[in-house]
Write a protein that holds these residues in place. Sequence first.
Motif, PDB file in Angstrom:
ATOM      1  N   TYR A 133      15.512  14.744   4.050  1.00  0.00           N
ATOM      2  CA  TYR A 133      16.604  14.350   3.143  1.00  0.00           C
ATOM      3  C   TYR A 133      17.900  14.965   3.653  1.00  0.00           C
ATOM      4  CZ  TYR A 133      18.789  13.499  -1.475  1.00  0.00           C
ATOM      5  OH  TYR A 133      19.575  13.065  -2.512  1.00  0.00           O
ATOM      6  N   GLU A 134      18.905  14.119   3.809  1.00  0.00           N
ATOM      7  CA  GLU A 134      20.203  14.558   4.311  1.00  0.00           C
ATOM      8  C   GLU A 134      21.269  14.299   3.261  1.00  0.00           C
ATOM      9  OE1 GLU A 134      22.441  11.756   6.721  1.00  0.00           O
ATOM     10  OE2 GLU A 134      22.909  13.335   8.151  1.00  0.00           O
ATOM     11  N   ALA A 135      22.089  15.311   2.974  1.00  0.00           N
ATOM     12  CA  ALA A 135      23.206  15.124   2.046  1.00  0.00           C
ATOM     13  C   ALA A 135      24.359  14.492   2.811  1.00  0.00           C
ATOM     14  CB  ALA A 135      23.642  16.471   1.493  1.00  0.00           C
ATOM     15  N   LEU A 164      19.678  18.654   8.290  1.00  0.00           N
ATOM     16  CA  LEU A 164      21.044  19.184   8.275  1.00  0.00           C
ATOM     17  C   LEU A 164      21.892  18.402   9.256  1.00  0.00           C
ATOM     18  CD1 LEU A 164      20.248  23.004   8.356  1.00  0.00           C
ATOM     19  CD2 LEU A 164      21.047  21.665   6.389  1.00  0.00           C
ATOM     20  N   ASP A 165      23.137  18.179   8.886  1.00  0.00           N
ATOM     21  CA  ASP A 165      24.077  17.472   9.751  1.00  0.00           C
ATOM     22  C   ASP A 165      25.388  18.255   9.694  1.00  0.00           C
ATOM     23  OD1 ASP A 165      26.176  15.776  10.591  1.00  0.00           O
ATOM     24  OD2 ASP A 165      25.009  13.974  10.133  1.00  0.00           O
ATOM     25  N   SER A 166      25.788  18.788  10.827  1.00  0.00           N
ATOM     26  CA  SER A 166      26.972  19.673  10.846  1.00  0.00           C
ATOM     27  C   SER A 166      28.200  18.989  10.261  1.00  0.00           C
ATOM     28  CB  SER A 166      27.272  20.158  12.271  1.00  0.00           C
ATOM     29  OG  SER A 166      27.589  19.062  13.103  1.00  0.00           O
ATOM     30  N   PHE A 167      28.300  17.661  10.467  1.00  0.00           N
ATOM     31  CA  PHE A 167      29.487  16.988   9.935  1.00  0.00           C
ATOM     32  C   PHE A 167      29.576  17.157   8.430  1.00  0.00           C
ATOM     33  CE2 PHE A 167      31.837  13.705   7.873  1.00  0.00           C
ATOM     34  CZ  PHE A 167      33.012  13.666   8.608  1.00  0.00           C
ATOM     35  N   HIS A 168      28.471  16.848   7.727  1.00  0.00           N
ATOM     36  CA  HIS A 168      28.524  16.834   6.256  1.00  0.00           C
ATOM     37  C   HIS A 168      28.789  18.237   5.701  1.00  0.00           C
ATOM     38  CE1 HIS A 168      27.454  12.659   6.234  1.00  0.00           C
ATOM     39  NE2 HIS A 168      26.394  12.902   6.976  1.00  0.00           N
ATOM     40  N   THR A 169      28.308  19.251   6.399  1.00  0.00           N
ATOM     41  CA  THR A 169      28.543  20.618   5.933  1.00  0.00           C
ATOM     42  C   THR A 169      29.971  21.067   6.254  1.00  0.00           C
ATOM     43  OG1 THR A 169      26.222  21.228   6.171  1.00  0.00           O
ATOM     44  CG2 THR A 169      27.823  23.035   6.238  1.00  0.00           C
ATOM     45  N   VAL A 190      17.893  18.690  12.883  1.00  0.00           N
ATOM     46  CA  VAL A 190      19.293  19.113  12.815  1.00  0.00           C
ATOM     47  C   VAL A 190      20.160  18.169  13.642  1.00  0.00           C
ATOM     48  CG1 VAL A 190      20.922  20.936  13.442  1.00  0.00           C
ATOM     49  CG2 VAL A 190      18.750  21.533  12.356  1.00  0.00           C
ATOM     50  N   GLN A 191      21.151  17.596  12.983  1.00  0.00           N
ATOM     51  CA  GLN A 191      22.102  16.705  13.668  1.00  0.00           C
ATOM     52  C   GLN A 191      23.418  17.440  13.874  1.00  0.00           C
ATOM     53  OE1 GLN A 191      22.114  13.539  10.716  1.00  0.00           O
ATOM     54  NE2 GLN A 191      20.817  12.303  12.069  1.00  0.00           N
ATOM     55  N   LEU A 192      23.968  17.257  15.045  1.00  0.00           N
ATOM     56  CA  LEU A 192      25.228  17.931  15.356  1.00  0.00           C
ATOM     57  C   LEU A 192      26.298  16.916  15.708  1.00  0.00           C
ATOM     58  CD1 LEU A 192      23.717  20.703  17.653  1.00  0.00           C
ATOM     59  CD2 LEU A 192      24.587  21.025  15.326  1.00  0.00           C
ATOM     60  N   PHE A 209      35.235   8.667  13.639  1.00  0.00           N
ATOM     61  CA  PHE A 209      35.951   9.647  14.463  1.00  0.00           C
ATOM     62  C   PHE A 209      35.151  10.887  14.848  1.00  0.00           C
ATOM     63  CE2 PHE A 209      39.298   7.291  12.259  1.00  0.00           C
ATOM     64  CZ  PHE A 209      40.108   6.954  13.332  1.00  0.00           C
ATOM     65  N   ARG A 210      33.852  10.896  14.584  1.00  0.00           N
ATOM     66  CA  ARG A 210      33.092  12.077  15.011  1.00  0.00           C
ATOM     67  C   ARG A 210      33.216  12.214  16.524  1.00  0.00           C
ATOM     68  NH1 ARG A 210      27.263  12.620  12.114  1.00  0.00           N
ATOM     69  NH2 ARG A 210      27.836  12.059   9.988  1.00  0.00           N
ATOM     70  N   ASN A 211      33.023  13.396  17.028  1.00  0.00           N
ATOM     71  CA  ASN A 211      32.953  13.554  18.484  1.00  0.00           C
ATOM     72  C   ASN A 211      31.979  14.666  18.866  1.00  0.00           C
ATOM     73  OD1 ASN A 211      34.611  15.749  17.918  1.00  0.00           O
ATOM     74  ND2 ASN A 211      36.473  14.688  18.523  1.00  0.00           N
ATOM     75  N   LEU A 238      22.347  15.056  18.695  1.00  0.00           N
ATOM     76  CA  LEU A 238      23.720  14.579  18.496  1.00  0.00           C
ATOM     77  C   LEU A 238      23.709  13.281  17.710  1.00  0.00           C
ATOM     78  CD1 LEU A 238      25.091  15.130  22.103  1.00  0.00           C
ATOM     79  CD2 LEU A 238      25.549  16.532  20.072  1.00  0.00           C
ATOM     80  N   GLU A 239      24.477  13.235  16.645  1.00  0.00           N
ATOM     81  CA  GLU A 239      24.652  11.983  15.917  1.00  0.00           C
ATOM     82  C   GLU A 239      26.153  11.743  15.844  1.00  0.00           C
ATOM     83  OE1 GLU A 239      24.494  11.808  11.733  1.00  0.00           O
ATOM     84  OE2 GLU A 239      23.496   9.871  11.685  1.00  0.00           O
ATOM     85  N   ILE A 240      26.660  10.972  16.803  1.00  0.00           N
ATOM     86  CA  ILE A 240      28.100  10.828  16.963  1.00  0.00           C
ATOM     87  C   ILE A 240      28.502   9.396  16.648  1.00  0.00           C
ATOM     88  CG2 ILE A 240      30.040  11.283  18.509  1.00  0.00           C
ATOM     89  CD1 ILE A 240      28.199  13.698  18.387  1.00  0.00           C
TER      90      ILE A 240
HETATM   91 MG   LIG Z   1      23.600  12.495   9.788  1.00  0.00          MG
END
Ligand SMILES: [Mg+2]
Length: 629
Positions: A133-135, A164-169, A190-192, A209-211, A238-240
Amino acid sequence: MKTSIATVSVSGDFQEKLTAIANAGFDGIEIFEQDFITFDGAPRDVGRLVADHGLTIDLFQPVRDFEGLDGAARTKAFDRIERKFDLMSELGTDLLLISSSTHAQATGGVDRLADDFNELGARAAKRGLRVGYEARAWGKYVRDHRDAWDIVRHADHASVGLILDSFHTLAAKVDPDTIRDIPGNKIFHVQLSDAPHIDMGLEYLSRHFRNMPGEGDLDIVSFLRAVMATGYAGPLSLEILNDQFRGGSARVIAADGHRSLVKLMDDLRRIEPDLDLDLPAMPAPVDVRGVEFVEFAANEKEAGTLGKMLHTLGFSRSGQHIHKAVSLWTQGDINIVINTEQEGFAHSAYVMHGTCVCDVGLNVADAQAAKARAQALGANLFSQRLGEGELNIPAVRGVGGSVLHLLDKSSNLAQVWDQEFMQMVDKDAKPVGLMRIDHFAETMKHDEMLTWTLFYTSIFNLERTPQVDVADPGGVVHSRAIQSPDGTFRLTMNGVESHRTFAGRFVADSFGSSVQHIAMETDDIFATAKALANNGFESLPMFENYYGELAARADVDADTLAEMQAHNILYDEDEHGAFLQMYSKPYGEGFFFEIVQRVDGYDGYGAVNASARTAALKRLSRPAGMPRT
Ligand SMILES: [Mg+2]
Ligand SMILES: O=C(O)c1ccc(O)c(O)c1
């Protein structure tokens, strides 16, 4: 650690994506369902194809809007996921990503949502599958990993975990240290991704615009540090989602992604030496102390023109290569090399681009360490057959296929000028006080800028400054500086979108990205300007109106202002001090020299003057559409 990348991060069809991802060195992928819907083959064939590339499928995604529904909608949501489970079994992956709901009918409540996940966990377990589950930062009820962890904890099922996804945090400004409370075995994946600091809605920012980690402004190192503190041992993936990457070169984007992950893990290892990241050892980012030389590739005739220009700039022709048609021009600590060889790398660069800077020598703290780090980060090393008496100087490929040589003062490489060149005395030389190269500017397509930012800042100990947009009469040029923390090394990158800009014309006319200008430092620009005038140097004529605006903007007395105008000197100030700059007229396809004086630690590049400078250069260059002469 195992590295992975979402197929959505890379351009191309499914086969192209896989090839690029495997070649870049990743271990696995996240499959985006959209990415193989258009693939001509059954899911089982997709699974086989991925395995044939030596990759695993670490995650299948995304399922949106699953949790919190009632009645028929709830039944339908579970049925929908059962179909995804079928698909996953055929693909050969066991983990499904469910991202937090934005469904209009969804309700919230920890127990309510935990029940949904408990039931889904039971269904997944029957098939030997797991759900994560990802927020999403813009979810209806669940917006960050703390909310999602609450639900996963209450769902209390071995087959239900957290993603976990660094973007959302980080983009939502949630403190990453809150991750430390989560048990590592409940973090399934873990997605970065990084992202630039742009003030816009998070959903739009996230999807366009993620990078790559290190290309944006998020503190990915702190995020990963917290993740690793939990004992998490799964893939770093990586989820870019980036519009530009989707249209870019699959090979380049995948290679950048892998480089960014290796750099990130190396950064982390330097803070947490006890972590077992299973990453080959490599030297730390290497200090750059300045530019040792700039080399032009030219033919005989253009070498003559360039030599004349260097004479008016106060250079002396002070050396001739022991075997090659290569001359050395010097002034202060500046070394300019002109190469007119009929074979070898410089010649190919000349054939490809015309007269151009084909090679830059960086003065680094440790040339062998820089080479080893570049290699560990996937840079292409460069080497060329050596003649007798020539030094084996480490080198890597840089912008536009050019070469960066790596020299240092502590090895025998410091002897290159004495060893490879015969000294000459130039009676015509009239020095003007130029001391060193302040910076050089590389012009490239805008979508190459992140690639080269990552290249320089991952191999070397260099920092990037925020991007500034410069208005050119033909469009916008995006500009950013890369510099050493102490400012002894500086380069600027100009990213162009339109060939109608002065910089864009340069890229188009010289068939690729390369150095467009070299800025050289003096400690008295007025004295230098007078000496230049005596040498017959023609400075770039500036606009009368520029000085009217300058008088209003800066606190400069009338005499100084008049002298600036007489010599076409431009002026800027920052919180430290002042900056004075003047330019040559454009040469060839739009190359030019700049002369600068930094007063009291001025740290910028005269961005306020860039539009005037560009317009002044443009009015002197040949009109668009005119053939080269
Ligand atoms: Mg994600
Ligand atoms: O934008 C989204 O919907 C979306 C979907 C899946 C993800 O992993 C994610 O981070 C965002």
